[in-house]
Design an enzyme around this catalytic site. Sequence first.
Site, PDB file in Angstrom:
ATOM      1  N   GLY A  81       2.367   2.965   9.580  1.00  0.00           N
ATOM      2  CA  GLY A  81       1.706   3.994   8.762  1.00  0.00           C
ATOM      3  C   GLY A  81       0.845   4.919   9.597  1.00  0.00           C
ATOM      4  O   GLY A  81       0.291   4.524  10.629  1.00  0.00           O
ATOM      5  N   ARG A 145       9.033   2.368  10.681  1.00  0.00           N
ATOM      6  CA  ARG A 145       8.684   0.946  10.557  1.00  0.00           C
ATOM      7  C   ARG A 145       9.789   0.009  11.037  1.00  0.00           C
ATOM      8  O   ARG A 145       9.805  -1.165  10.662  1.00  0.00           O
ATOM      9  CB  ARG A 145       8.346   0.627   9.092  1.00  0.00           C
ATOM     10  CG  ARG A 145       7.049   1.250   8.591  1.00  0.00           C
ATOM     11  CD  ARG A 145       6.562   0.568   7.330  1.00  0.00           C
ATOM     12  NE  ARG A 145       5.399   1.209   6.751  1.00  0.00           N
ATOM     13  CZ  ARG A 145       4.150   0.966   7.123  1.00  0.00           C
ATOM     14  NH1 ARG A 145       3.897   0.105   8.078  1.00  0.00           N
ATOM     15  NH2 ARG A 145       3.142   1.581   6.532  1.00  0.00           N
ATOM     16  N   ASP A 176       1.778  -5.982  13.168  1.00  0.00           N
ATOM     17  CA  ASP A 176       3.216  -6.259  13.283  1.00  0.00           C
ATOM     18  C   ASP A 176       3.827  -5.522  14.482  1.00  0.00           C
ATOM     19  O   ASP A 176       4.616  -6.089  15.231  1.00  0.00           O
ATOM     20  CB  ASP A 176       3.954  -5.843  12.003  1.00  0.00           C
ATOM     21  CG  ASP A 176       3.684  -6.802  10.843  1.00  0.00           C
ATOM     22  OD1 ASP A 176       3.433  -7.997  11.108  1.00  0.00           O
ATOM     23  OD2 ASP A 176       3.706  -6.366   9.684  1.00  0.00           O
ATOM     24  N   ASP A 205      -6.133   0.356   7.860  1.00  0.00           N
ATOM     25  CA  ASP A 205      -6.510  -0.846   7.106  1.00  0.00           C
ATOM     26  C   ASP A 205      -7.680  -1.608   7.746  1.00  0.00           C
ATOM     27  O   ASP A 205      -8.331  -2.407   7.085  1.00  0.00           O
ATOM     28  CB  ASP A 205      -5.321  -1.809   6.984  1.00  0.00           C
ATOM     29  CG  ASP A 205      -4.135  -1.174   6.285  1.00  0.00           C
ATOM     30  OD1 ASP A 205      -4.273  -0.059   5.761  1.00  0.00           O
ATOM     31  OD2 ASP A 205      -3.053  -1.787   6.271  1.00  0.00           O
ATOM     32  N   TYR A 243     -16.789   8.605 -18.594  1.00  0.00           N
ATOM     33  CA  TYR A 243     -15.607   7.901 -18.074  1.00  0.00           C
ATOM     34  C   TYR A 243     -15.980   6.740 -17.157  1.00  0.00           C
ATOM     35  O   TYR A 243     -16.910   6.851 -16.348  1.00  0.00           O
ATOM     36  CB  TYR A 243     -14.727   8.845 -17.240  1.00  0.00           C
ATOM     37  CG  TYR A 243     -14.011   9.901 -18.029  1.00  0.00           C
ATOM     38  CD1 TYR A 243     -13.212   9.567 -19.126  1.00  0.00           C
ATOM     39  CD2 TYR A 243     -14.122  11.236 -17.651  1.00  0.00           C
ATOM     40  CE1 TYR A 243     -12.551  10.562 -19.838  1.00  0.00           C
ATOM     41  CE2 TYR A 243     -13.458  12.229 -18.357  1.00  0.00           C
ATOM     42  CZ  TYR A 243     -12.677  11.891 -19.446  1.00  0.00           C
ATOM     43  OH  TYR A 243     -12.018  12.867 -20.146  1.00  0.00           O
ATOM     44  N   GLU A 311      -6.068  -2.307  -2.651  1.00  0.00           N
ATOM     45  CA  GLU A 311      -4.623  -2.203  -2.869  1.00  0.00           C
ATOM     46  C   GLU A 311      -3.928  -3.567  -2.940  1.00  0.00           C
ATOM     47  O   GLU A 311      -3.014  -3.782  -3.726  1.00  0.00           O
ATOM     48  CB  GLU A 311      -4.064  -1.386  -1.701  1.00  0.00           C
ATOM     49  CG  GLU A 311      -2.615  -1.148  -1.707  1.00  0.00           C
ATOM     50  CD  GLU A 311      -2.188  -0.340  -0.482  1.00  0.00           C
ATOM     51  OE1 GLU A 311      -1.680   0.749  -0.668  1.00  0.00           O
ATOM     52  OE2 GLU A 311      -2.364  -0.817   0.662  1.00  0.00           O
TER      53      GLU A 311
END
Length: 551
Positions: A81, A145, A176, A205, A243, A311
């Site tokens: 990403g 990827r 990874d 991340d 809201y 997420e």
Amino acid sequence: MSKMISPLQQVRSEYAPKLPPALRSGASVKVEKGAPLAAFADAEKIAALFPSTSNMPDLKFSAGGAGEGKPVNVAVILSGGQAPGGHNVIAGIYDGIKSLNKASRMFGFKGGPSGLVDNDYVEITDEFMNEYRNTGGFDMIGSGRTKLEQVEQFDKGAVNCKALGISALVIIGGDDSNTNACLLAEYYKAKNIPIQVIGCPKTIDGDLKNKFIETSFGFDTASKVYSELIGNISRDANSAKKYWHFIKLMGRSASHITLECALKTHVNAAIISEEVAAKKQTLSGIVDDLAKIVAKRAENKENFGVVLVPEGLIEFIPEMKVLIGELNDVLAANADEFNAIAKPEDKIAYISGKLSAASASVYAQLPTAIQLQLSMDRDPHGNVQVSLIETEKLLAQLVKQRLSAMKKEGKYVGKFSSQTHFFGYEGRCAAPSNFDADYCYSLGFNAAAIIGSGATAYMSYVGNLAKSADEWTAGAVPLTAMMNVEHRHGADKPVIKKALVELDDAPFKFFAANRGDWAVNTSFVYPGPIQYFGPSVVCDAKTETIKLEHQ
Ligand code: FBP
């Protein structure tokens, strides 16, 4: 016609990123070797799997190396990403290898790791490089990827590198991708193929960090972008007072981004997946906690608020984790049959029939949209594509249902109306903050220093990041030192350990100590947009995570 660029990009292209003192006189450095480093965990297994690259020492760099060396041809790959600052890593490598020898050349394999295998490349020249300095995005050479783990891929890569005279490969990626970099480095070293492989820690991340690597690049900028947006929404909520906003934030598994944004904005609630797993919370328990906060605020006539949802939450809720595990197996074993089913309701029925009774019951309680989202394709690394699962909508809906039940019981007096948002892609290609611009350029320049030192199977390391760049350190950490063995897709695999939020660490503890107050008493903080020019307190601010970790 020349390409139009924004005034900010124009001015920003002239920014000269800061380097650690060790690299300021060039990428030729003095190298001090530390003690051999065994893997974090499963050291014996890792040593057996990586006989040529295990138990290597860490390297510390200082200024004043031997001076000009031989020209080197280097290739770079962007993997996974997007993360703000990737282009500056490339700029750092480029300037670094030119400082080793002006005749050095650089290539970019295009579209991620597949570019290496398919020989899809571009040569990076001065003019090409200058267009991308201090810009966001990975569009310079693209990313992908594709997993690099087959011997045929390694061999094709070696042939393609040999044809271009490439003797070093820098892989810019997350856990990874750096695991794959390590496999490649081991293979080339064991076979005496003269290609060094170096990794750089990338991912918004923030989960590629450990006792050696303080943070991954991109986390700083992305969390600043999201915090700006969360601050704007909080102010809107506090203005209109009508809201509840449920905001899902990227970050895949780890909740580092959510925690960082909560620390920056003091929203009313932020779910931390790692805490959910540790406390074995159920979906219903999470909904209960949120409904109680809404009810409490309603007592003060504050029928508004902001909730942050990481997420990856769904995978940390114990009953959902079991369900997802079963779904992974069912989908892997029956992919063709499942994909041939056309109607959504038939897909759901097919899956339900193959789950255990407990998981089938959890699955049955989910809204149809979420049932379908959970059965979508996995990514090439086997991960559920959590960015496609609308957890924020699920929670908003379930909280609404719980509140109407509470109303009937006389436990809730307010009005509940919700808005949902997902912030992810908005932050991944932002122009890097000063921190990321400097950190990334330093990581790249430092990768050139590693190449100059002749080492392979190392990750570029720039440290002491809580301080100004004048006090940053530079060096290299063996990739194998960050590995452990994990059970993935039915087999034990060596992987770089993903860093999740630690509940005993200072950032979470600070959040936990303050969230009760932030929940009930409106105490929003509005961080505003990233600033590139102006007072250092604004422009060079570090993440709250780094500040608290280094306190
Ligand atoms: P990396 O780990 O490769 O850096 O990816 C980060 C990330 O942005 C995650 O936060 C998110 O879940 C995922 O990528 C989304 O992937 P995609 O870009 O394929 O939609």
